[in-house]
Design an enzyme around this catalytic site. Structure first.
Site, PDB file in Angstrom:
ATOM      1  CG  HIS A   1      -1.935  -1.121   1.275  1.00  0.00           C
ATOM      2  ND1 HIS A   1      -3.133  -0.728   0.038  1.00  0.00           N
ATOM      3  CD2 HIS A   1      -1.947  -2.228   1.744  1.00  0.00           C
ATOM      4  CE1 HIS A   1      -4.053  -1.920   0.748  1.00  0.00           C
ATOM      5  NE2 HIS A   1      -3.204  -2.811   1.193  1.00  0.00           N
TER       6      HIS A   1
ATOM      7  CE  LYS B   1      -6.299  13.644   0.851  1.00  0.00           C
ATOM      8  NZ  LYS B   1      -6.705  12.250  -0.487  1.00  0.00           N
TER       9      LYS B   1
ATOM     10  CE  LYS C   1      -2.507  10.853   3.386  1.00  0.00           C
ATOM     11  NZ  LYS C   1      -3.084  10.209   2.205  1.00  0.00           N
TER      12      LYS C   1
ATOM     13  CB  THR D   1     -10.213   4.398  -0.994  1.00  0.00           C
ATOM     14  OG1 THR D   1     -10.589   4.962   0.269  1.00  0.00           O
ATOM     15  CG2 THR D   1      -9.679   2.974  -1.601  1.00  0.00           C
TER      16      THR D   1
ATOM     17  CE  LYS E   1     -13.644   5.640   0.310  1.00  0.00           C
ATOM     18  NZ  LYS E   1     -13.243   5.864   1.750  1.00  0.00           N
TER      19      LYS E   1
HETATM   20  C1  4GP Z   1      -3.036   3.669   1.906  1.00  0.00           C
HETATM   21  C2  4GP Z   1      -2.133   4.529   0.864  1.00  0.00           C
HETATM   22  O1  4GP Z   1      -1.544   5.610   1.506  1.00  0.00           O
HETATM   23  C3  4GP Z   1      -3.586   4.879   0.167  1.00  0.00           C
HETATM   24  O2  4GP Z   1      -3.136   5.733  -0.973  1.00  0.00           O
HETATM   25  C4  4GP Z   1      -4.194   3.759  -0.436  1.00  0.00           C
HETATM   26  O3  4GP Z   1      -5.986   4.443  -1.169  1.00  0.00           O
HETATM   27  C5  4GP Z   1      -4.338   3.070   1.184  1.00  0.00           C
HETATM   28  O4  4GP Z   1      -3.829   2.800   1.020  1.00  0.00           O
HETATM   29  C6  4GP Z   1      -5.112   1.694   0.436  1.00  0.00           C
HETATM   30  O5  4GP Z   1      -5.110   1.168  -0.608  1.00  0.00           O
HETATM   31  N1  4GP Z   1      -1.618   3.415   2.651  1.00  0.00           N
HETATM   32  C7  4GP Z   1      -2.082   3.168   4.226  1.00  0.00           C
HETATM   33  C8  4GP Z   1      -0.770   2.616   4.949  1.00  0.00           C
HETATM   34  O6  4GP Z   1      -2.673   3.279   4.926  1.00  0.00           O
HETATM   35  O7  4GP Z   1      -0.654   3.159   5.861  1.00  0.00           O
HETATM   36  O8  4GP Z   1       0.297   2.455   4.112  1.00  0.00           O
END
Ligand code: 4GP
Length: 798
Positions: free
Chosen positions: A350, A538, A544, A646, A650
């Site tokens: 992720h 977010k 970000k 995500t 939305k």
């Molecule tokens: C998040 C990512 O930062 C985000 O871009 C992505 O949409 C989401 O995972 C789901 O895939 N990463 C995290 C993390 O939440 O803790 O690395």
């Protein structure tokens, strides 16, 4: 389409009357809203299990392991998915009770940080809806993600005791209790078999939450493990070298599942966190194995029947744990056990941020999990042979690929070596995963890597969050778009239909008015409901770039002060989000936004022109209120850093136009919606490479752009901090000295995009057309599609 539930509603009424006597009340009229909520949830839970189970496909059972499930409130969602929502709404009306008020009583189970935890929740919903047999495995934290409040503009955190003991959707499942061991030593028995003589044992108790499919009578468990043993243990017994500072030494075993670590895209190597991870994995693997064996299948059949999907590296220990059980308890050979593991585990990455890739101190790992360490050593050793065969004895290559290196255990490497599939979460992210993070792995295992673009469940993010839009779509679209979101493309046919357009516009205005009321209630700020609602919601993280948004707001404020009579399309900037408690720079950005908001909101000249609302304590239920009201969705990360996002999906589905960089899923949103209906700006992954190669100097941008300089100086000169010039040093020094996420380099282009937005909003027809086309063209981003992709590309791939 309403289904008659006469019998079930009679049962419901019976139960309500029963609870009435139970609470010693004369009539349900006397229930408090809290009592209604408890009664409805408990009753509906029973009703759900009264129904015959819907059909699921058991070809392969998906065991979704995640340390986080940010499920949000369950009551409204379950009522909708079970088809009882309208019946219960009507039932309550006879007591003059509004269902929406009852639903507001539920505390969000905040068992996740953000991105990957919310994704896991959407995926469970979609698997149940598609009838994909699945079990979610997580932890039953006593405290969810901290509660956020602001004091003098600064974030203050307090514990979120979310009331897990009173949560009405729970089912305690004592037959699933597991024993989890830690520490001690291992004794060689024979070959690869060892006996582990642990020092500490903790009990794991199972609490199941029902995951209800959309109107198909499928209910599957989200099984959350809770540590529960009477004894305390000394953290130092695993920490003789004191290489990881323990927060406390003597702690109760129950403390293991007390808190969710509040980090997003960042990992801190605390010992308790490693213990949590193993606890989660040990309970889950034991449960999966016993279900598999109880169904009468053999160990050899395990990979054919089971998938263990690892949501990021947090549950990686499930791999050596399954190896341990197969070797030591079932006496399989190494080859047999390894072959089973290699065909059963799949890993989703992720993030590419280096600070987020988990590594554990080897000595700590070894003391806590001596048997697992031996297994990892052997995996590492055998893998080294494979690497030498492919790349020769090249130390540089091994340095990158090793699982054990420099006294660290690298979890991502263990995943890539062991799993049969590795996926990123948007196309650009999956490509970068291969080209930047794992190029040599890709050479070794070219077929392991694939992409599955994230998605969101339309049941929660349109039907529940935006009931008015949902109704309009019901009237417009043939077929059930909640089951097949691609059907929304039919909306293109009515994009020029006056009635549809008016209805769509009216819904947005109503949603904006509702958010305006929420803002008034929370912040005592009265906002202009006709302004552009520009939303950035977010987690706070430098990548970000909430500070890019902030600098534009300051620059706009300064411009409006200098040009009070010039035309400007009014804006309301809405922020919401938390920063990890130890992430001081992100907290500094929050502080700056709040202070700037205070100045702007108190400046009479800005009234109804420029306003800033920072809503505290961002959580799923708040997102459900903000998203339907947004006109602009800020997705402004530095290109190459946001794996997917995500929130972008939305917001766009609810008719907000994206203001974004070519990053994560923005790229695919732009492809689907068309360049004319999205506001793109900023450097691309490629142009960033060139910029950095040439030597990036943020100071040059600062010196050469007076607008940027003025905005930065506003903060530097203490204008937002009562004259104190040091308050925002953390943020400003970082920007001026390094600017690691290229805020200054994208500032000008961001300003221009904001200007285009101001112009575009004036043409109401064109704007509305774009918003409608966003709803119509984004059916791809349903998490049902993501799950189908997982099925065809990973889980059921032939
Ligand atoms: C998040 C990512 O930062 C985000 O871009 C992505 O949409 C989401 O995972 C789901 O895939 N990463 C995290 C993390 O939440 O803790 O690395």
């Amino acid at each position: 389409m309403s289904i008659s539930h006469t019998n079930e509603m009679a049962l419901f009424d019976n139960n309500v009357q029963k609870y009435c006597r139970f609470f010693e009340l004369a009539s349900p009229q006397q229930f408090t809203l809290e009592q209604w909520y408890q009664v409805i949830a408990r009753t509906v839970l029973e009703m759900a299990y009264h129904k015959p189970q819907g059909k699921v496909d058991e070809q392969r059972h998906i065991n979704y392991l995640s340390m986080e499930f940010l499920i949000g409130r369950l009551t409204g969602n379950n009522l909708m998915n079970l088809g009882y929502y309208e019946d219960i709404k009507a039932y309550l009306a006879q007591y003059q009770v509004e269902l929406v008020d009852v639903l507001e009583q539920e505390r969000d189970p905040a068992l996740g940080n953000g991105g990957l935890g919310r994704l896991a929740a959407c995926f469970l919903d979609s698997m149940a809806t598609l009838g994909q047999a699945a079990t979610g495995y997580g932890l039953h934290y006593q405290y969810g993600l901290f509660k956020q409040a602001f004091q003098d503009g600064k974030q203050v955190e307090s514990g979120d005791e979310w009331g897990r003991n009173q949560y009405p959707w729970h089912r305690y499942n004592p037959s699933k209790t597991q024993q989890v061991h830690f520490g001690g030593k291992v004794v060689a028995i024979e070959g690869d078999r060892y006996e582990w003589q642990p020092k500490l044992t903790i009990e794991g108790k199972a609490f199941d939450l029902p995951i209800v499919g959309y109107q198909n009578d499928v209910i599957q468990p989200l099984r959350l493990w809770q540590a529960d043993s009477p004894q305390s243990f000394d953290l130092n017994q695993f920490n003789e070298g004191k290489f990881v500072a323990a927060e406390k030494t003597l702690i109760k075993s129950t403390a293991l599942t007390q808190v969710l670590y509040p980090n997003d895209n960042h990992r801190v190597g605390q010992q308790l966190r490693l213990m949590q991870q193993y606890f989660h994995c040990a309970c889950s693997v034991a449960d999966i194995l016993s279900r598999h064996l109880a169904q009468g299948f053999s160990l050899e059949e395990f990979p054919k029947r089971q998938v263990i999907q690892l949501n990021d590296t947090h549950p990686t220990l499930a791999i050596p744990e399954l190896m341990r059980i197969l070797l030591d308890e079932h006496q399989l050979t190494w080859q047999q056990a390894w072959s089973i593991c290699q065909q059963s585990f799949a890993y989703t990455n992720h993030t590419l941020l280096p600070e987020a890739l988990e590594q554990w101190d080897q000595r700590l790992f070894k003391q806590l999990l001596p048997r697992h360490f031996k297994i990892v050593e052997k995996i590492n050793h055998l893998f080294h042979q494979q690497v030498k065969a492919q790349f020769g004895d090249d130390a540089k290559v091994w340095e990158k690929l090793a699982i054990l290196f420099d006294y660290r255990v690298r979890m991502a490497n263990l995943c890539v070596v062991s799993c049969f599939a590795v996926n990123g979460v948007a196309q650009i992210h999956s490509d970068l995963l291969v080209s930047q993070l794992f190029p040599e792995y890709h050479q070794l295992f070219p077929t392991k890597f694939c992409n599955v673009t994230n998605g969101i469940t339309p049941r929660r993010w349109i039907q529940q969050a935006n009931p008015a839009l949902s109704q309009l779509l019901d009237q417009t679209v043939k077929g059930d778009w909640k089951k097949d979101l691609e059907l929304l493309h039919q909306v293109e046919n009515v994009v020029d239909d006056v009635n549809f357009r008016e209805a769509y516009w009216h819904i947005k205005q109503q949603n904006k008015a509702a958010l305006a009321r929420e803002i008034e209630q929370t912040l005592s700020l009265s906002v202009n409901p006709d302004a552009i609602f520009d939303v950035q919601i977010k987690r706070f993280h430098e990548y970000k770039r909430q500070h890019l948004n902030l600098l534009n707001i300051i620059a706009t404020y300064q411009w409006l002060k200098d040009n009070p009579n010039k035309d400007y399309t009014p804006r309301l900037f809405v922020f919401s989000g938390k920063a990890a408690p130890g992430y001081y720079l992100a907290k500094n950005i929050i502080h700056a936004i709040n202070n700037v908001a205070e100045i702007i909101n108190n400046d009479k000249q800005m009234k109804d022109k420029l306003q800033v609302a920072f809503l505290p304590d961002y959580r799923v239920s708040l997102a459900e209120k903000i998203i339907p009201a947004a006109d602009i969705s800020e997705q402004i990360s530095m290109a190459g850093k946001e794996a997917s996002g995500t929130g972008n999906m939305k917001l766009a589905l609810n008719g907000a136009l994206t203001l974004g960089t070519l990053d994560g899923a923005n790229v695919e949103i732009a492809e689907m919606v068309g360049q004319e209906h999205i506001f793109l700006f900023g450097h691309t992954v490629e142009s960033i490479q060139t910029l950095l190669a040439e030597g990036y100097s943020p100071k040059t941008y600062y010196r050469n752009d007076p607008v940027l300089k003025n905005a930065v100086d506003f903060l530097a000169k203490g204008k937002a901090s009562k004259g104190d010039k040091t308050t925002f040093n953390l943020m400003l020094d970082s920007l001026l000295e390094h600017d690691p996420f290229l805020v200054f380099a994208d500032f000008e282009s961001y300003r221009q995009a904001q200007e285009r937005i101001g112009q575009a909003y004036l043409d109401r027809d064109a704007w509305l057309r774009s918003a409608i086309l966003n709803t119509a063209r984004l059916g791809k981003f349903s998490s049902d599609r993501s799950i189908r992709d997982y099925q065809s590309r990973i889980w059921l791939k032939k």
